[in-house]
Design a protein around this motif. Sequence first.
Motif, PDB file in Angstrom:
ATOM      1  N   ARG A 152      20.051  90.654  70.845  1.00 48.03           N
ATOM      2  CA  ARG A 152      19.328  89.387  70.707  1.00 48.03           C
ATOM      3  C   ARG A 152      19.774  88.349  71.731  1.00 48.03           C
ATOM      4  NH1 ARG A 152      19.688  89.021  64.080  1.00 48.03           N
ATOM      5  NH2 ARG A 152      18.003  90.521  63.637  1.00 48.03           N
ATOM      6  N   THR A 153      20.952  88.532  72.268  1.00 48.35           N
ATOM      7  CA  THR A 153      21.469  87.550  73.223  1.00 48.35           C
ATOM      8  C   THR A 153      21.271  87.962  74.672  1.00 48.35           C
ATOM      9  OG1 THR A 153      23.670  88.583  73.081  1.00 48.35           O
ATOM     10  CG2 THR A 153      23.223  86.741  71.599  1.00 48.35           C
ATOM     11  N   LYS A 168      23.227  92.070  67.340  1.00 50.75           N
ATOM     12  CA  LYS A 168      23.544  90.731  67.820  1.00 50.75           C
ATOM     13  C   LYS A 168      23.525  90.671  69.338  1.00 50.75           C
ATOM     14  CE  LYS A 168      27.067  87.111  67.473  1.00 50.75           C
ATOM     15  NZ  LYS A 168      28.374  86.727  66.880  1.00 50.75           N
ATOM     16  N   GLU A 169      24.095  91.690  69.975  1.00 47.01           N
ATOM     17  CA  GLU A 169      24.114  91.725  71.437  1.00 47.01           C
ATOM     18  C   GLU A 169      22.704  91.838  72.010  1.00 47.01           C
ATOM     19  OE1 GLU A 169      25.990  94.396  75.104  1.00 47.01           O
ATOM     20  OE2 GLU A 169      26.433  94.887  73.013  1.00 47.01           O
TER      21      GLU A 169
END
Length: 343
Positions: free
Chosen positions: A155-156, A152-153
């Motif tokens: 991707r951000t 998730k990190e």
Amino acid sequence: MTIRFRPPRLNLPQTPHIRPGQTPSGPQTPASPKDLSGLQTRGTPRSTDGFDNPVRTPMRPPVLNQRPELAGTLAEVRLPVEQAMGPALSSGKHSTTAAQVLDLNSPLSHPDAPEFQKAFTALGMSEAKTAEVWGDILHGVKRQEQIRADVKESRTSPYTSDKPKPDTSNPHYEKVAHEMGPYLRIEDGQRPLALWSGGYDVSKYAQLNGYTTLESTPAGRALSGLEIYKDPKAVTPMWNHLSEEFVRQNPQGEAHAFMRTHDPKSVLYRQELQTIEQYSPNRPVVFHPLVGDKLQDLQGVQPNKTLGPNSAYTSEAEARKALKDYLSQSQSESFSAHSMKIL
């Protein structure tokens, strides 16, 4: 082989496993942790499988290989095998009945630990080994949570050419699958290996027609009765590793693939069929395309674009084409059509 069906208004007998302290409420056909493709359908689907046709003969449940030593444990032989974590997967929400926290320093304090140990000692695993494997399962859950956070990190955060990809390996789950190997073998008297895609009703269909799915192996039955953690998505990757081991442990005879959808990202395509190709490239695989929104509705797609009690194709491409052609011509609003997004 002949696959038969019940009359349309006769419910199939269900034998869900009820955990201590629970009541038989909630979804009756929960999704499997193995394959989450197409869990939801939009609106009220129409019947597309000739449900009003009175000529539908009953399914023939297979003769169970009784093992008295497993009685009273999660490994006890039962059909169809229910998934304890299914309701949380179907709803997309965390379970309120599973463990909310994991104490890695005291894995046997987990509420599911006694049932796990009871089932696997009945299967022949030593008590010390059950404690070790249970600890690996809980460490695998924690590792999977970290993987999801890292992904998730990544991707951000802004992309750079030297930005490393997140490490998505989970050695704990890999070890669990290896340790479970002997208990993923098809038991004497059981029918051929079956793989599946398109929601857990497809697995139930295969089980009720005498095939052996991952969930109906000794280890699969035992693990299916456990929720383990509040977020089931941290547990599902363990089943992916078990799927590969299931195929490796049962290399002989025809393999059967039951498919209600064609999803290239599913475990069936990404792992199981590839494992067959890698370890048993000459092994025959029979494909069974199915249509129907409920277990009671499932029927096979015939080459002439009609539905019948059975369908079998020796080519995945032909089975996939038959399924898509049928759904296209019927203007179906079924589970399969929504999942495949072909309308």
